[in-house]
Design a protein around this motif. Structure first.
Motif, mmCIF file in Angstrom:
data_model
loop_
_atom_site.group_PDB
_atom_site.id
_atom_site.type_symbol
_atom_site.label_atom_id
_atom_site.label_comp_id
_atom_site.label_asym_id
_atom_site.label_seq_id
_atom_site.Cartn_x
_atom_site.Cartn_y
_atom_site.Cartn_z
ATOM 1 N N VAL A 56 0.878 -1.171 0.000
ATOM 2 C CA VAL A 56 0.000 0.000 0.000
ATOM 3 C C VAL A 56 0.917 1.223 0.000
ATOM 4 O O VAL A 56 2.121 1.107 0.279
ATOM 5 N N PRO A 57 0.395 2.408 -0.302
ATOM 6 C CA PRO A 57 1.275 3.581 -0.392
ATOM 7 C C PRO A 57 2.146 3.832 0.836
ATOM 8 O O PRO A 57 3.313 4.200 0.708
ATOM 9 N N GLU A 58 1.604 3.628 2.048
ATOM 10 C CA GLU A 58 2.389 3.954 3.247
ATOM 11 C C GLU A 58 3.667 3.122 3.358
ATOM 12 O O GLU A 58 4.629 3.532 4.022
ATOM 13 N N ASP A 59 3.703 1.959 2.716
ATOM 14 C CA ASP A 59 4.906 1.136 2.746
ATOM 15 C C ASP A 59 6.070 1.810 2.029
ATOM 16 O O ASP A 59 7.228 1.416 2.210
ATOM 17 N N PHE A 60 5.774 2.827 1.209
ATOM 18 C CA PHE A 60 6.804 3.538 0.451
ATOM 19 C C PHE A 60 7.097 4.918 1.046
ATOM 20 O O PHE A 60 7.779 5.724 0.429
ATOM 21 N N GLY A 61 6.585 5.184 2.257
ATOM 22 C CA GLY A 61 6.803 6.483 2.880
ATOM 23 C C GLY A 61 8.272 6.767 3.140
ATOM 24 O O GLY A 61 8.768 7.873 2.900
ATOM 25 N N LEU A 62 8.999 5.774 3.628
ATOM 26 C CA LEU A 62 10.419 5.967 3.893
ATOM 27 C C LEU A 62 11.220 6.087 2.599
ATOM 28 O O LEU A 62 12.238 6.781 2.550
ATOM 29 N N ILE A 63 10.750 5.440 1.538
ATOM 30 C CA ILE A 63 11.400 5.585 0.228
ATOM 31 C C ILE A 63 11.266 7.022 -0.258
ATOM 32 O O ILE A 63 12.214 7.602 -0.802
ATOM 33 N N ASP A 64 10.101 7.621 -0.075
ATOM 34 C CA ASP A 64 9.925 9.031 -0.443
ATOM 35 C C ASP A 64 10.952 9.911 0.264
ATOM 36 O O ASP A 64 11.479 10.866 -0.308
ATOM 37 N N TYR A 65 11.229 9.583 1.517
ATOM 38 C CA TYR A 65 12.166 10.384 2.307
ATOM 39 C C TYR A 65 13.616 10.117 1.908
ATOM 40 O O TYR A 65 14.439 11.038 1.848
ATOM 41 N N ALA A 66 13.932 8.851 1.621
ATOM 42 C CA ALA A 66 15.325 8.465 1.400
ATOM 43 C C ALA A 66 15.800 8.670 -0.023
ATOM 44 O O ALA A 66 16.988 8.874 -0.259
ATOM 45 N N SER A 67 14.886 8.608 -0.994
ATOM 46 C CA SER A 67 15.297 8.631 -2.394
ATOM 47 C C SER A 67 15.758 10.016 -2.829
ATOM 48 O O SER A 67 15.062 11.011 -2.639
ATOM 49 N N THR A 68 16.937 10.071 -3.441
ATOM 50 C CA THR A 68 17.457 11.350 -3.935
ATOM 51 C C THR A 68 16.782 11.779 -5.228
ATOM 52 O O THR A 68 16.991 12.909 -5.686
ATOM 53 N N SER A 69 15.970 10.917 -5.816
ATOM 54 C CA SER A 69 15.277 11.275 -7.055
ATOM 55 C C SER A 69 14.090 12.195 -6.802
ATOM 56 O O SER A 69 13.562 12.809 -7.725
ATOM 57 N N LYS A 70 13.652 12.278 -5.520
ATOM 58 C CA LYS A 70 12.538 13.144 -5.130
ATOM 59 C C LYS A 70 11.209 12.749 -5.789
ATOM 60 O O LYS A 70 10.303 13.567 -5.899
ATOM 61 N N ILE A 71 11.090 11.505 -6.230
ATOM 62 C CA ILE A 71 9.832 11.063 -6.829
ATOM 63 C C ILE A 71 8.788 10.860 -5.740
ATOM 64 O O ILE A 71 9.118 10.636 -4.572
ATOM 65 N N GLU A 72 7.513 10.951 -6.114
ATOM 66 C CA GLU A 72 6.418 10.719 -5.176
ATOM 67 C C GLU A 72 6.022 9.252 -5.264
ATOM 68 O O GLU A 72 5.034 8.882 -5.906
ATOM 69 N N ALA A 73 6.814 8.399 -4.619
ATOM 70 C CA ALA A 73 6.600 6.958 -4.727
ATOM 71 C C ALA A 73 5.225 6.546 -4.210
ATOM 72 O O ALA A 73 4.563 5.676 -4.800
ATOM 73 N N GLN A 74 4.764 7.166 -3.115
ATOM 74 C CA GLN A 74 3.461 6.784 -2.559
ATOM 75 C C GLN A 74 2.329 7.103 -3.530
ATOM 76 O O GLN A 74 1.391 6.320 -3.678
ATOM 77 N N ASP A 75 2.426 8.243 -4.189
ATOM 78 C CA ASP A 75 1.394 8.619 -5.158
ATOM 79 C C ASP A 75 1.419 7.679 -6.362
ATOM 80 O O ASP A 75 0.361 7.312 -6.890
ATOM 81 N N ILE A 76 2.604 7.276 -6.794
ATOM 82 C CA ILE A 76 2.724 6.344 -7.929
ATOM 83 C C ILE A 76 2.101 4.998 -7.577
ATOM 84 O O ILE A 76 1.362 4.411 -8.374
ATOM 85 N N ILE A 77 2.392 4.493 -6.382
ATOM 86 C CA ILE A 77 1.816 3.209 -5.954
ATOM 87 C C ILE A 77 0.303 3.323 -5.804
ATOM 88 O O ILE A 77 -0.449 2.403 -6.177
#
Length: 451
Positions: free
Chosen positions: A418-439
């Motif tokens: 689910v999107p919340e599982d990617f919350g830390l990826i949003d914070y850690a990724s230097t690409s600045k992508i919105e991973a939660q929104d994509i998921i």
């Protein structure tokens, strides 16, 4: 107790503003709101009009896809406003409470003798069914389904998250009763995940499969726990219930009345008195924020939920339906000159070694909403895999969602996230992508095309 889970991947953000173990009971606010957007993939149909009087537990709207699923008023009062957006989308149903305290009652005597269908009918008619969500997709569970198991997670690892042992210490009997009710809804286990180092009163709860969990965030995410203990395959359903909603279900089968209890923790570096408050689902946040003494020297952002996965609201906003946490942090509306330099703003926690924040050890940090950069190319760096504990390739799944490759999304584990599982990826990724929104968009596509 089943075998414990120890999560080795992830990271804890040590932030200022954790709630003190103080539970305050303020006078209830006068206005409350139910927001259909709190329920993923829901199309609401109203059953009330502006100016109409409602009892506590009376229906406000129901699901267009399944009319059996209704959403009840958390208080007795008057429907003062129905806020609509583009294309007349229902954004909020506002209720002003009154002193009548009228409530809809349901027959729940001898619930121990009720079968699964009878229990479901009481939950549906009372408006308590939305407390139960399903995986995959994190939508409201369908009462026609039979889940292979039910999960309740009391191990909270999100930044500044609540302490469920403290939060529910006065509702032990209601929690146990709620477990007994949920046990009737599945032929599998009711799994209760707890902190393996401090079990609290949850260790004594009966009729559950206890799972001890340890590790950094997102170890507390129920999706991670399901993935490690009872993975979801195509066509299977696992139901999920928040700990305080187990209490609400227990209260329903004790009193026969819809329970909208919600304990809120107001936290964050912009809060001078972070603490817990007795509240109600959909309550206006203003009195709780005022009692917490917000720092008015700078602009701040109020978040329904944690700083990684919560949704933006305002000081005049309302508590989310499933929400126990209100985070308040400074707005990041300032430009930081030479912000790329590693010795600038070292107090901001960083998961990579490019910042020198790791030298400051366990010192609590203050974060803002500043992204510190714009969206960049999505390249293979290994950053996502370091903080993602599931046996899933997060970057490949994100790319599959971007190109809407359904077969690839299925193969890469879209049913388990689910999107919340990617919350830390949003914070850690230097690409600045919105991973939660994509998921989230990927899951919406799966619901539309696969169901």
């Amino acid at each position: 107790m089943s075998k414990d889970i120890q999560i080795h991947k992830g990271s804890n953000l040590n932030l200022e503003g954790e709630a003190n173990k103080i539970l305050v009971d303020l006078p209830a606010p006068k206005t409350f709101a139910l927001n259909p957007d709190d329920f993923f993939n829901l199309t609401p149909k109203l059953v009330v009009k502006e100016g109409e009087s409602v009892k506590k537990g009376a229906p406000l709207f129901f699901s267009k896809e399944n009319p059996r699923i209704i959403f009840s008023s958390p208080v007795a009062g008057e429907v003062t406003s129905i806020v609509r957006g583009a294309k007349r989308k229902i954004l909020q149903v506002l209720i002003t409470s009154n002193e009548s305290n009228e409530v809809v009652s349901h027959e729940v005597s001898n619930f121990e003798s009720l079968d699964s269908d009878a229990v479901k009918e009481i939950l549906l008619k009372s408006g308590s069914w939305p407390f139960i969500k399903q995986r995959p997709y994190n939508t409201i569970a369908q009462p026609e389904d039979s889940p292979k198991s039910i999960f309740i997670s009391t191990y909270a690892t999100a930044p500044l998250d609540v302490d469920y042992d403290f939060l529910l210490k006065n509702n032990k009997d209601d929690f146990q009763r709620g477990i007994q009710v949920l046990k009737k809804l599945t032929t599998g286990d009711v799994n209760l995940s707890i902190d393996s180092s401090f079990k609290g009163f949850f260790e004594k709860i009966e009729d559950v499969n206890l799972i001890g969990v340890s590790g950094a965030h997102p170890a507390g995410n129920v999706g991670v726990q399901i993935h490690k203990t009872d993975p979801i395959n195509y066509g299977e359903r696992v139901w999920v219930v928040n700990p305080e909603d187990v209490v609400n279900i227990g209260i329903l089968f004790s009193t026969g009345e819809f329970s909208a209890q919600r304990t809120l923790a107001v936290v964050g570096s912009s809060v001078e008195k972070p603490q817990y408050y007795k509240a109600t689902i959909g309550a206006c946040l203003k009195p709780y924020l005022e009692a917490s003494n917000l720092d008015d020297k700078e602009e701040f952002r109020v978040i329904n939920g944690d700083v990684l996965s919560g949704s933006k609201t305002s000081a005049d906003g309302y508590a989310g339906f499933y929400n126990n946490l209100i985070s308040v942090i400074p707005e990041g509306n300032h430009y930081r000159m030479f912000g790329w330099l590693p010795f600038v703003d070292n107090h901001v926690p960083s998961i990579s070694k490019t910042s020198l924040s790791w030298l400051f050890g366990s010192k609590k940090a203050t974060v803002t909403t500043n992204l510190n950069g714009e969206e960049r190319a999505l390249v293979v760096t290994g950053e996502m895999e370091k903080v993602f504990p599931m046996d899933i390739f997060p970057m490949q799944l994100i790319k599959a969602c971007l190109v809407e490759d359904i077969e690839r999304m299925e193969a890469l584990g879209i049913y388990e996230v689910v999107p919340e599982d990617f919350g830390l990826i949003d914070y850690a990724s230097t690409s600045k992508i919105e991973a939660q929104d994509i998921i989230k968009k990927g899951i919406e596509l799966m619901i539309k095309e696969v169901g």
